[in-house]
Design a protein around this motif. Structure first.
Motif, mmCIF file in Angstrom:
data_model
loop_
_atom_site.group_PDB
_atom_site.id
_atom_site.type_symbol
_atom_site.label_atom_id
_atom_site.label_comp_id
_atom_site.label_asym_id
_atom_site.label_seq_id
_atom_site.Cartn_x
_atom_site.Cartn_y
_atom_site.Cartn_z
ATOM 1 N N UNK A 1 10.791 -4.208 -6.689
ATOM 2 C CA UNK A 1 11.214 -4.258 -8.088
ATOM 3 C C UNK A 1 10.054 -3.915 -9.022
ATOM 4 N N UNK A 2 8.861 -4.423 -8.707
ATOM 5 C CA UNK A 2 7.699 -4.107 -9.542
ATOM 6 C C UNK A 2 7.361 -2.620 -9.475
ATOM 7 N N UNK A 3 7.497 -2.025 -8.286
ATOM 8 C CA UNK A 3 7.219 -0.590 -8.155
ATOM 9 C C UNK A 3 8.208 0.232 -8.970
ATOM 10 N N UNK A 4 9.493 -0.126 -8.925
ATOM 11 C CA UNK A 4 10.493 0.603 -9.704
ATOM 12 C C UNK A 4 10.256 0.423 -11.207
ATOM 13 N N UNK A 5 9.892 -0.801 -11.607
ATOM 14 C CA UNK A 5 9.624 -1.035 -13.030
ATOM 15 C C UNK A 5 8.410 -0.221 -13.481
ATOM 16 N N UNK B 1 0.836 -1.203 0.000
ATOM 17 C CA UNK B 1 0.000 0.000 0.000
ATOM 18 C C UNK B 1 0.872 1.256 0.000
ATOM 19 N N UNK B 2 1.976 1.232 0.736
ATOM 20 C CA UNK B 2 2.886 2.375 0.740
ATOM 21 C C UNK B 2 3.481 2.609 -0.644
ATOM 22 N N UNK B 3 3.884 1.514 -1.297
ATOM 23 C CA UNK B 3 4.529 1.658 -2.600
ATOM 24 C C UNK B 3 3.566 2.186 -3.648
ATOM 25 N N UNK B 4 2.279 1.844 -3.510
ATOM 26 C CA UNK B 4 1.304 2.240 -4.531
ATOM 27 C C UNK B 4 1.191 3.755 -4.648
ATOM 28 N N UNK B 5 1.342 4.469 -3.544
ATOM 29 C CA UNK B 5 1.154 5.906 -3.587
ATOM 30 C C UNK B 5 2.397 6.703 -3.914
ATOM 31 N N UNK B 6 3.510 6.037 -4.247
ATOM 32 C CA UNK B 6 4.764 6.742 -4.510
ATOM 33 C C UNK B 6 4.913 7.021 -6.001
ATOM 34 N N UNK B 7 5.642 8.088 -6.317
ATOM 35 C CA UNK B 7 5.751 8.498 -7.718
ATOM 36 C C UNK B 7 7.186 8.665 -8.192
ATOM 37 N N UNK B 8 8.173 8.622 -7.284
ATOM 38 C CA UNK B 8 9.569 8.787 -7.692
ATOM 39 C C UNK B 8 10.415 7.676 -7.088
ATOM 40 N N UNK C 1 13.705 -7.710 -12.457
ATOM 41 C CA UNK C 1 12.451 -7.733 -13.220
ATOM 42 C C UNK C 1 12.761 -8.210 -14.634
ATOM 43 N N UNK C 2 11.730 -8.210 -15.483
ATOM 44 C CA UNK C 2 11.947 -8.587 -16.874
ATOM 45 C C UNK C 2 12.860 -7.627 -17.620
ATOM 46 N N UNK C 3 13.049 -6.417 -17.092
ATOM 47 C CA UNK C 3 13.926 -5.434 -17.714
ATOM 48 C C UNK C 3 15.363 -5.550 -17.216
ATOM 49 N N UNK D 1 7.468 2.630 -12.331
ATOM 50 C CA UNK D 1 7.880 4.034 -12.469
ATOM 51 C C UNK D 1 8.682 4.253 -13.748
ATOM 52 N N UNK D 2 9.538 3.294 -14.082
ATOM 53 C CA UNK D 2 10.280 3.415 -15.336
ATOM 54 C C UNK D 2 9.334 3.427 -16.526
ATOM 55 N N UNK D 3 8.334 2.539 -16.498
ATOM 56 C CA UNK D 3 7.374 2.490 -17.600
ATOM 57 C C UNK D 3 6.551 3.777 -17.670
ATOM 58 N N UNK D 4 6.168 4.300 -16.497
ATOM 59 C CA UNK D 4 5.417 5.565 -16.495
ATOM 60 C C UNK D 4 6.259 6.693 -17.092
ATOM 61 N N UNK D 5 7.548 6.734 -16.723
ATOM 62 C CA UNK D 5 8.425 7.767 -17.281
ATOM 63 C C UNK D 5 8.569 7.633 -18.780
ATOM 64 N N UNK D 6 8.707 6.391 -19.248
ATOM 65 C CA UNK D 6 8.828 6.184 -20.693
ATOM 66 C C UNK D 6 7.547 6.573 -21.411
ATOM 67 N N UNK D 7 6.401 6.260 -20.818
ATOM 68 C CA UNK D 7 5.140 6.642 -21.447
ATOM 69 C C UNK D 7 4.989 8.156 -21.504
ATOM 70 N N UNK D 8 5.432 8.857 -20.453
ATOM 71 C CA UNK D 8 5.369 10.320 -20.489
ATOM 72 C C UNK D 8 6.273 10.873 -21.586
ATOM 73 N N UNK D 9 7.466 10.285 -21.719
ATOM 74 C CA UNK D 9 8.366 10.732 -22.784
ATOM 75 C C UNK D 9 7.758 10.480 -24.158
ATOM 76 N N UNK D 10 7.140 9.304 -24.315
ATOM 77 C CA UNK D 10 6.504 8.995 -25.604
ATOM 78 C C UNK D 10 5.386 9.990 -25.897
#
Length: 896
Positions: free
Chosen positions: A642-646, A521-528, A607-609, A648-657
């Motif tokens: 690891x899933x939370x970090x992945x 639950x803590x990890x879900x609300x984090x953004x960085x 992770x898979x990445x 965030x990486x995907x969210x950052x990539x989607x924002x860049x796209x």
């Protein structure tokens, strides 16, 4: 992992959860082969054709035919989703168009080469991730894979083939898939290789001497068949659990070894490994964590951890299961996992111990039916035990404070009984003494409960049984009453202590589940990533009573992103261990098998990445940072991190796209608007220049008119390039292919740029007997004009420009060569990027649009374009490649 006995006629909750997870999800079928060339793609297409014939909506997402005619013939009946061009590493790649498949939404899609790595810039780095998205959308998928691409077998395959496979697929992808083994004998596969049915002759001869040796193929074939058998066995077990069917269903052997805190567990693990190797069977090492485990010292915990670590290194699955007794825990696990053979140690126990607690071995043999039980005597390694540091002596009878409370409760009940003695008979007073007995056993344990029972019996005898004030009993009936009271006190203590132990187990499991839920639950609300690092370090430090750090890789090495306490810093040895852990994807440091001199234990977050970060733990008292029984909790926390970090990486990539898409949209709109606004005045200028030339005004220098017209035409081409670029980026290029004569096409392009190339002699080396090619005449004409204009702009003054056509094996090449300073080595293909200007070359000026348009038009027509430096002299060479499929035969002008 927790296993509890379930009712024989009711499936466990996990079975319903698995069924719910598969609801609405597509099914995956994988055609598994031992090596390239066994016919996986062929079998997939045959199976897909049968489904197509049965009325199923089947399309081809991506199929690699490798130029084999029989495979191409099988693809013909299917609808083929056009591939999506992707730019990466200076090259153009054709990848499966995932969005097009999702939009088309067929019932079944054929996706070849599951382990394929997508080109940079794709939505997912791996093709198996594309497949997962298709499955999540409810689309069935057929795919293919070779056994060497499985992640768990990568090291084993590399050990005997001497080839390290870089493209791997996690084993979890195949866990819920239907496997079909495509198998041919090694000799037959070698014959196919020699006949050129797998690789071209040059590559085939090299493959025969390396990867495709008979010994390698035999080993790979055995691994493929064994992996398929394991998958079938696992799916059978899932079905049995889902249907609540009893029995082991021993189609294949499944081994279980029980390890404990006693010396000799390492011998059991090694014996289980030998047995598993002999049977070629999967095996599991399990430790049953009973309430007695709370009394373990460091030596006992170290033995359990060492045994489980050894089992994991030898290839076993490990588990630590809480249970009230060893017998109950083992029996429940044996029934749940459908174990066929159990290996257990027989320790030297006294007769008194077995009378009190029973024999685990004897109870298991009587209760687990058709399971083969291997009993190995547990020998205490006295030399090793003597070498271990002695741990402080424990108080086996508990804390004095607990006994004091038990005595106090008996005293209170005695005082209460004395005050009520005139109202109660002796039997009712005796019942009052059950209260402190049950309270002491529930709160403090069995021994304290028995002590309270003995003290209650003495108090009852001294204060209430006549003659009072002594321990003498005058009435024989009171002797029976006293004995019954003592017996009831002992039995009640045992029952209360057992309930307390079970409550402790349940509380510990609930506490662990609550910790995992709260952490998630803590990890879900984090953004960085910094917030994640701070929360993870704090939570892990609190749960494990340890210092923690989290490091993430960046361009200049590992960077500390979080620590608890915040002032923690790492030395060189710790940094080396952390780097090794993230490079190898394995734990390093204290408590592991690598770089044990470090004070910290480092665990990678995978992770898979790949490995995204590494978490370090250390204790101030110098002990191992994590006990063996707490390791499953730590691994669960690491997986969530690891899933939370992945994410965030995907969210950052989607924002860049999204930003790139918006930028490209605005740029295309601007280009289109400016181009149209310039078109009208340019048309007027060109028309005026033509009228001035026709009027032949006196006193007007014809050179000025020529210059005006040339520059106006040049500006007109620039505007046309802007419009063409907008079309390319918008995907609005329409191709109307027809046969083209290269001689005429080159002559027409040279004629249109004759004025801008007036200072350069043009040499045409295009043979008149060159075959026709299929392309769009207008787009092809634009490509040639831009390449000629580019050559004239950057070639040295007065130097010739050569247009050369050559027919080679597999394609036809039309090259334009100039004489200038050329292109920087290694950056030849960068000139095709939009608005590219390369410093240190002859392409550092201009708008950077012409060559990008050439590339866009060429790829739209199915052609290729490349840039290179000339090998015979100074200068650049730009070549358009026409594939064999677009070269027409002279006899009928049809594509091959």
């Amino acid at each position: 992992m927790t296993s509890r006995p379930t009712e024989p006629d009711r499936p466990p909750p996990e079975a319903f959860l698995r069924a719910a997870a598969q609801e609405g999800r597509g099914r995956l079928k994988v055609f598994l082969g031992a090596a390239p060339g066994v016919g996986k793609t062929y079998e997939m297409l045959l199976d897909g054709a049968a489904r197509l014939k049965a009325g199923i909506d089947v399309v081809v997402g991506v199929v690699e035919t490798h130029g084999r005619n029989e495979t191409e013939a099988l693809v013909a009946p299917f609808e083929v989703i056009a591939r999506r061009p992707v730019e990466g590493r200076g090259r153009a790649f054709d990848e499966m168009d995932l969005d097009a498949v999702l939009a088309r939404r067929p019932q079944l899609v054929l996706v070849d080469e599951l382990a394929h790595s997508n080109a940079p810039g794709s939505r997912h780095p791996k093709r198996y991730q594309d497949v997962e998205e298709l499955l999540d959308a409810g689309i069935d998928v057929y795919s293919t894979i070779n056994i060497q691409h499985l992640e768990s077998l990568n090291d084993i395959v590399a050990s005997f083939t001497r080839v390290r496979v870089r493209e791997t697929v996690p084993d979890r992808i195949l866990e819920n898939a239907e496997l079909q083994v495509v198998d041919i004998p090694p000799d037959e596969l070698i014959d196919r290789l020699k006949e050129g049915k797998v690789y071209v002759p040059a590559e085939a001869s090299r493959a025969l001497t390396h990867f495709f040796s008979k010994s390698n193929l035999s080993a790979l074939r055995e691994m493929a068949l064994r992996r398929a058998a394991q998958a079938v066995d696992a799916q059978m077990l899932d079905y049995l659990r889902g249907q609540a069917l009893a029995g082991s269903f021993a189609a294949g052997e499944r081994l279980l070894v029980a390890v404990s805190e006693l010396p000799g567990s390492l011998e059991l693990v090694r014996a289980a490994k030998r047995q598993a190797d002999a049977l070629k069977a999967p095996w599991t090492a399990v430790h049953i964590e009973t309430p007695r485990a709370r009394e373990f010292g460091e030596a006992e915990r170290a033995r359990v951890g060492e045994a489980l670590r050894l089992a994991a290194e030898l290839g076993a699955t490990t588990a630590s299961i809480p249970a009230a007794t060893v017998f109950e825990g083992l029996r429940a696990y044996v029934e749940d996992a459908r174990v066929t053979q159990l290996i257990i140690g027989k320790s030297a126990r006294s007769r008194w111990f077995e009378l009190r607690h029973g024999s685990v071995v004897d109870n298991l043999v009587r209760s687990i039916g058709d399971v083969v039980v291997h009993v190995i005597p547990a020998h205490d390694d006295r030399a090793a035990a003597a070498a271990r540091p002695a741990r402080p002596a424990r108080a086996p009878w508990g804390r004095r404070r607990d006994y004091a409370w038990a005595i106090a409760m008996v005293v209170v009940v005695t005082l209460l009984g004395l005050s009520l003695a005139r109202f109660l008979n002796l039997a009712n007073v005796a019942l009052l003494y059950l209260v402190p007995v049950m309270a002491a056993a529930s709160l403090f344990g069995l021994r304290q409960g028995i002590a309270a029972g003995l003290l209650s019996s003495l108090a009852y005898n001294f204060f209430f049984l006549p003659p009072t004030g002594s321990l003498t009993i005058s009435n024989p009936e009171n002797v029976v009453t006293l004995l019954v009271l003592l017996s009831v006190a002992v039995v009640t203590s045992q029952l209360a202590a057992r309930v307390r132990a079970q409550a402790d187990l349940a509380t510990r499991g609930a506490r662990q589940n609550a910790a995992l839920a709260g952490f998630s639950r803590h990890l879900t609300g984090l953004s960085t990533a910094d917030e994640v690092a701070r929360v993870v370090c704090g939570e892990v430090a609190r749960l494990f009573d340890a210092r923690t750090v989290l490091l993430m890789p960046e361009d200049d090495g590992l960077v500390l992103r979080g620590a608890f306490p915040p002032e923690d810093r790492l030395g060189q040895i710790e940094l080396a261990a952390a780097q090794w852990a993230i490079d190898k994807g394995q734990p390093a440091g204290r408590g592991s098998q690598t770089l044990t001199a470090a004070d910290w234990l480092f665990q990678p977050l995978h992770t898979g990445r790949g490995n995204l970060a590494v978490l370090g733990l250390a204790r101030d008292d110098g002990r191992d940072p994590v006990r063996a029984d707490r390791m499953p909790l730590l691994m669960s926390l690491l997986d969530q991190t690891a899933l939370a970090l992945e994410r965030m990486l995907l969210d950052g990539e989607m924002r860049q796209v999204s930003q790139l898409k918006e930028r490209d949209r605005l740029r295309s709109a601007l280009l289109s608007s400016v181009s149209h606004d310039l078109r009208t005045p340019l048309t007027t200028i060109l028309a005026s220049a033509a009228q001035i030339r026709a009027a032949r005004c006196e006193g007007l220098d014809p050179a000025l008119v020529d210059g005006l017209e040339v520059e106006a035409q040049r500006l007109n081409r620039f505007v046309a390039n802007l419009l063409d670029m907008a079309r390319v980026e918008a995907g609005a290029v329409r191709v109307a292919a027809e046969p083209i004569d290269l001689t005429d096409a080159v002559a027409s392009a040279v004629h249109d740029v004759r004025r801008s190339l007036a200072d350069h002699p043009i040499t045409l080396e295009v043979a008149p007997n060159m075959p026709l090619v299929r392309a769009d005449p207008q787009l092809f004409h634009h490509c040639l004009i831009n390449l000629l204009d580019n050559a004239g702009k950057y070639a040295d003054p007065g130097t010739p420009i050569i247009v050369r056509a050559e027919r080679r094996a597999g394609q036809l090449t039309l090259a334009i060569l100039d004489e200038g300073i050329g292109l920087p080595p290694g950056r030849e293909n960068d000139v095709f990027d939009t608005f590219a200007r390369i410093e240190g070359s002859d392409r550092k000026g201009g708008t950077g649009l012409g060559l990008a348009i050439v590339k866009g038009f060429a790829e739209a027509m199915g052609l290729s374009v490349r840039a290179s430096n000339r090998t015979d002299r100074r200068g650049a060479c730009f070549a358009i490649g026409v594939p064999e499929a677009l070269i027409l035969r002279a006899s009928d002008e049809e594509p091959r």
